[in-house]
Design a protein around this motif. Structure first.
Motif, PDB file in Angstrom:
ATOM      1  N   SER A  17     -39.868   6.889  12.088  1.00  0.00           N
ATOM      2  CA  SER A  17     -39.715   5.451  11.864  1.00  0.00           C
ATOM      3  C   SER A  17     -38.270   5.089  11.560  1.00  0.00           C
ATOM      4  O   SER A  17     -37.491   5.922  11.085  1.00  0.00           O
ATOM      5  CB  SER A  17     -40.587   5.006  10.687  1.00  0.00           C
ATOM      6  N   GLN A  81     -39.341  -3.331  11.473  1.00  0.00           N
ATOM      7  CA  GLN A  81     -39.879  -2.029  11.110  1.00  0.00           C
ATOM      8  C   GLN A  81     -40.446  -1.388  12.359  1.00  0.00           C
ATOM      9  O   GLN A  81     -41.336  -1.956  13.008  1.00  0.00           O
ATOM     10  CB  GLN A  81     -40.966  -2.180  10.051  1.00  0.00           C
ATOM     11  N   ASN A  83     -42.283   1.896  13.837  1.00  0.00           N
ATOM     12  CA  ASN A  83     -43.039   3.116  13.560  1.00  0.00           C
ATOM     13  C   ASN A  83     -43.456   3.794  14.853  1.00  0.00           C
ATOM     14  O   ASN A  83     -43.451   3.167  15.917  1.00  0.00           O
ATOM     15  CB  ASN A  83     -44.277   2.784  12.730  1.00  0.00           C
TER      16      ASN A  83
END
Length: 113
Positions: A17, A81, A83
């Protein structure tokens, strides 16, 4: 002139990530929709994720379920973000402020297999 400064890129392995940040100058951040784009070598720049001033989001099909865009208006910052990164996510990622048509300098994300 609005300045957008991105950070958080780097080299990671597939499945890991990263969180990108983009901080804007100026006082009108909260009213502006914000977006993240990316451009891979030899390809056109593409929209990755977008967030409205009200917090509604939309994503490219290729990143749905893996990436999350958010914003903190008190900090004039938008985040991405990321991931479960894949090698095909490798690109330069750019922050965009729609109403002012401003772009950041870009941050490199490289995902190794």
């Amino acid at each position: 002139q609005v300045q957008l400064v991105e950070s958080g890129g780097g080299l990671v392995q597939a499945g890991e990530s990263l969180r990108l940040s983009c901080t804007a100058s100026g006082s009108n951040f909260a009213i502006n929709p914000m977006a993240w784009y990316r451009q891979a070598p030899g390809k056109q720049r593409e929209l990755v994720a977008r967030i409205t001033n009200g917090g509604r989001t939309n994503y490219a099909d290729s990143v749905k379920g893996r990436f999350t865009i958010s914003r903190d208006n008190a900090k004039n910052t938008v985040y991405l973000q990321m991931n479960s990164l894949k090698p095909e996510d490798t690109a330069v990622y750019y922050c965009n402020q729609e109403m002012t048509r401003s772009w950041g300098q870009g941050t490199q994300v490289t995902v190794s297999s």
